[in-house]
Design a protein around this motif. Structure first.
Motif, PDB file in Angstrom:
ATOM      1  N   LYS A 125     -15.038  -5.297 -20.728  1.00  0.00           N
ATOM      2  CA  LYS A 125     -14.968  -6.749 -20.595  1.00  0.00           C
ATOM      3  C   LYS A 125     -15.351  -7.420 -21.914  1.00  0.00           C
ATOM      4  N   GLY A 135     -15.020  -8.874 -14.622  1.00  0.00           N
ATOM      5  CA  GLY A 135     -14.760  -8.014 -15.772  1.00  0.00           C
ATOM      6  C   GLY A 135     -15.364  -6.638 -15.713  1.00  0.00           C
ATOM      7  N   GLU A 171     -15.673  -2.718 -16.047  1.00  0.00           N
ATOM      8  CA  GLU A 171     -15.061  -1.780 -16.983  1.00  0.00           C
ATOM      9  C   GLU A 171     -13.852  -1.164 -16.273  1.00  0.00           C
ATOM     10  N   GLU A 179     -14.330 -14.677 -15.620  1.00  0.00           N
ATOM     11  CA  GLU A 179     -13.907 -13.489 -16.362  1.00  0.00           C
ATOM     12  C   GLU A 179     -15.000 -12.430 -16.350  1.00  0.00           C
ATOM     13  N   VAL A 180     -16.238 -12.845 -16.600  1.00  0.00           N
ATOM     14  CA  VAL A 180     -17.337 -11.886 -16.651  1.00  0.00           C
ATOM     15  C   VAL A 180     -17.595 -11.308 -15.264  1.00  0.00           C
TER      16      VAL A 180
END
Length: 122
Positions: free
Chosen positions: A110, A88, A90, A84-85
């Motif tokens: 994120k 993620g 912007e 996810e990070v």
């Protein structure tokens, strides 16, 4: 220590405000090095799923859009969170106002605050 206070006394807001205020300052900063620097993440563990959902709801209202992630069921955060990070970046999204006016243009960021019960976060 353990904090005991009556319902509605502001315990949740007391610990969320410093976190969300810091995130808003980062988002609104005009200094490029502050905006581009990730100053960490918050992990909020609560004893029950219901309480975690309630706190996540309050945090979502207080934090910049997209920065709160409720963890409703058991998951290995080291695997799913890393993906996810990494993905993620912007990004932008549109939100329609409740009175039917033209959509407002806002950025969504994120996740930086994780909220879950001790059983859901492994």
């Amino acid at each position: 220590g353990i904090l005991h206070a009556p319902t509605g006394s502001g315990k949740t807001v007391t610990f969320l405000l410093p976190i969300t205020e810091t995130l808003w300052q980062e988002v609104e900063s005009k200094e490029v090095e502050v905006r581009n620097k990730e100053n960490g993440m918050a992990l909020i563990l609560l004893p029950t799923r219901e309480l975690a959902a309630q706190v996540a709801g309050v945090a979502t209202v207080l934090a910049p859009p997209g920065m709160v992630r409720f963890v409703p069921r058991p998951m290995n955060l080291m695997n799913c969170w890393r993906d996810e990070v990494d993905a993620g970046e912007e990004f932008e999204y549109y939100e329609t106002s409740s009175n039917g006016e033209r959509p407002t243009h806002e950025k969504k960021y994120k996740p930086r605050i994780l909220v879950g019960s001790a059983k859901s976060i492994a």
